[in-house]
Design a protein around this motif. Sequence first.
Motif, PDB file in Angstrom:
ATOM      1  N   LYS A  53      56.692 -11.797  -2.531  1.00 52.32           N
ATOM      2  CA  LYS A  53      57.550 -12.966  -2.679  1.00 52.32           C
ATOM      3  C   LYS A  53      59.002 -12.564  -2.956  1.00 52.32           C
ATOM      4  N   LEU A  54      59.157 -11.415  -3.607  1.00 55.46           N
ATOM      5  CA  LEU A  54      60.495 -10.943  -3.957  1.00 55.46           C
ATOM      6  C   LEU A  54      61.119 -10.084  -2.854  1.00 55.46           C
ATOM      7  N   GLY A  55      60.382  -9.879  -1.777  1.00 54.67           N
ATOM      8  CA  GLY A  55      60.877  -9.008  -0.711  1.00 54.67           C
ATOM      9  C   GLY A  55      60.794  -7.557  -1.103  1.00 54.67           C
ATOM     10  N   GLY A  56      59.872  -7.251  -2.003  1.00 59.55           N
ATOM     11  CA  GLY A  56      59.689  -5.886  -2.466  1.00 59.55           C
ATOM     12  C   GLY A  56      60.168  -5.719  -3.902  1.00 59.55           C
ATOM     13  N   TYR A  57      59.328  -5.121  -4.741  1.00 64.34           N
ATOM     14  CA  TYR A  57      59.685  -4.833  -6.138  1.00 64.34           C
ATOM     15  C   TYR A  57      58.859  -3.628  -6.560  1.00 64.34           C
ATOM     16  N   THR A  58      59.503  -2.476  -6.649  1.00 61.39           N
ATOM     17  CA  THR A  58      58.789  -1.233  -6.903  1.00 61.39           C
ATOM     18  C   THR A  58      58.703  -0.933  -8.400  1.00 61.39           C
ATOM     19  N   ASP A  59      57.839   0.001  -8.728  1.00 66.78           N
ATOM     20  CA  ASP A  59      57.731   0.456 -10.108  1.00 66.78           C
ATOM     21  C   ASP A  59      59.076   0.983 -10.607  1.00 66.78           C
ATOM     22  N   ALA A  60      59.766   1.714  -9.757  1.00 64.06           N
ATOM     23  CA  ALA A  60      61.055   2.286 -10.148  1.00 64.06           C
ATOM     24  C   ALA A  60      62.074   1.187 -10.460  1.00 64.06           C
ATOM     25  N   GLN A  61      62.094   0.137  -9.620  1.00 60.37           N
ATOM     26  CA  GLN A  61      63.004  -0.987  -9.868  1.00 60.37           C
ATOM     27  C   GLN A  61      62.626  -1.726 -11.157  1.00 60.37           C
ATOM     28  N   PHE A  62      61.338  -1.902 -11.356  1.00 60.59           N
ATOM     29  CA  PHE A  62      60.820  -2.573 -12.547  1.00 60.59           C
ATOM     30  C   PHE A  62      61.253  -1.815 -13.809  1.00 60.59           C
ATOM     31  N   LYS A  63      61.057  -0.503 -13.805  1.00 60.18           N
ATOM     32  CA  LYS A  63      61.440   0.324 -14.955  1.00 60.18           C
ATOM     33  C   LYS A  63      62.951   0.299 -15.173  1.00 60.18           C
ATOM     34  N   ALA A  64      63.710   0.324 -14.097  1.00 62.52           N
ATOM     35  CA  ALA A  64      65.170   0.282 -14.214  1.00 62.52           C
ATOM     36  C   ALA A  64      65.635  -1.048 -14.809  1.00 62.52           C
ATOM     37  N   ASP A  65      64.950  -2.136 -14.416  1.00 62.03           N
ATOM     38  CA  ASP A  65      65.292  -3.452 -14.961  1.00 62.03           C
ATOM     39  C   ASP A  65      64.992  -3.526 -16.459  1.00 62.03           C
ATOM     40  N   ILE A  66      63.885  -2.916 -16.886  1.00 63.68           N
ATOM     41  CA  ILE A  66      63.551  -2.883 -18.313  1.00 63.68           C
ATOM     42  C   ILE A  66      64.616  -2.099 -19.078  1.00 63.68           C
ATOM     43  N   ALA A  67      65.019  -0.960 -18.529  1.00 62.13           N
ATOM     44  CA  ALA A  67      66.050  -0.149 -19.161  1.00 62.13           C
ATOM     45  C   ALA A  67      67.368  -0.910 -19.280  1.00 62.13           C
ATOM     46  N   ALA A  68      67.691  -1.715 -18.258  1.00 57.54           N
ATOM     47  CA  ALA A  68      68.922  -2.500 -18.286  1.00 57.54           C
ATOM     48  C   ALA A  68      68.862  -3.579 -19.365  1.00 57.54           C
TER      49      ALA A  68
END
Length: 525
Positions: free
Chosen positions: A285-300
């Motif tokens: 639904k998001l057009g792709g959401y990887t583990d790396a992006q997820f972790k980066a968002d948490i860090a942000a």
Amino acid sequence: MRAPQNDPRPARALLAGLVAASLGLAGLVMAGSGTASAALPNVDVVANGDFSAGNHISPWTCGPTVAAVNNAATGWDLQGSPAGSDYANCSQTVTVQPNSTYTLSAVVQGSYVFAGVTGTGGTDPSTWSSNAGWNTLTSTFTTGAATRSVSVWFHGWYGQTPFLVDKVSLVGPGTGASPSPSGTVIVDPTPSGSVSSSPSRSASPSASTSPSTSASPSTSSSPTAPPPGPKHRLTGYWQNFYNGATPQRISDVPAAYDIIAVAFADATSTQGAISFTLDSGLSSKLGGYTDAQFKADIAAKHAAGKKVIVSVGGQNGTVSVANSTAAANFADSAYGLIQQYGFDGIDIDLENGVNATYMSQALHTLAARVGSGFVLTMAPETIGMQSTGGEYFKLALATKDILTIVNMQYYNSGAMLGCDGGVYSQGTENFLTGLACIQLQGGLRPDQVGLGVPASTSAAGGGYTSPSVVNAALDCLAAGTNCGSFKPGRTWPTIGGAMTWSTNWDALAGNPIATTVGAHLHAMP
């Protein structure tokens, strides 16, 4: 836990020998006018704290289910017998000095017996005991600059067995004009903020036996300091799945949310263990959401001062932690997820039963591994927090030393009983304040109590509450303003905050929780 004593109820005659020590501590203090005056000695400002006066109860003001009883071994006690909506409360207003430190002490027998002080002008203390033996409950507080009187109180809890109370004292500077109500100048011998365990006695409400040699454990309610961060927090659940609500990345969650609970971790085939995987349907639904992006968002989010935690449970999530092995598996697996994704802690949202003993064991193990900054939240259903005898309430109290906030679900429940015995319908202000009051009186710190509400009518089967009503309830609990027909007898200025299911449903509705409730919380003093 303190070591057992020979008898938890020290005779006041023994304390009289400390008069010289007390007087020896009296120095010179500067009065408000700038002149010097002798420091007032510590005294017990409570009258008839051992209930040995002629009418035994006066000047205590007690409910109809409280009576004086004379036991052969212990003398006069007050016995409370909670019934229906009455929890056998007694109180006494006493004179105190401003800007002064006082220690409350009460000896109680019975499970869920509470003792505290209100009107201190600062943080009002309360303590409780969760075993059937005799326990000495103590806590210390400092009065405000304008405080001249406080109310000392004790009570049991709804539906519990009868309890006994004796030797209630409040030790601190006297009035300087007359002897203390108890007639004794003393130095308080009890360390502040402790609940000491002592030899158990017969659980009978009118026990006449002498102390046994076995020790009964007691639970300390001495509050730890609230964790750093906003004084009033907004928590939002982020859905790791798509169900018609707005799909979001963690980075899409509005800044108004102080705690983001990632929902949900999954049970594994190993008893008590959990795992987490980003949902492929959400990613699509998001057009792709990887583990790396997820972790980066948490860090942000961390960099922005927010907390991100992983939630366990939900309506369909069954994770059983009912023995030591399961507790160890839970702690091990949860710590692994925290390390892998950068989560700050964990949320317990188990709606299919919880074992307070072993889940508490698991959470304390996890907290010790994570160290400072660990965040623990809970989202029990309303029925789980109706009584301190319930497993969820017991879990909250057992983890009070590491608990950030309990955001009970004030929805999907129908009408429920408030702390005043009134029956209130979900979706109303009285429902929020009346049920929050149960937790606030039941032993949780005010900053550990939050209001969990649906973000929209689509987010829950029932119990939607408009943001304006949520804000009014927060004002009522914190300051006694904007109350409905039910107004609690006191206020809790450090009330914890609010929670919503979910940030996704909030986004679909135009973010009314983030913009209205979040802004209100962060503007509260």
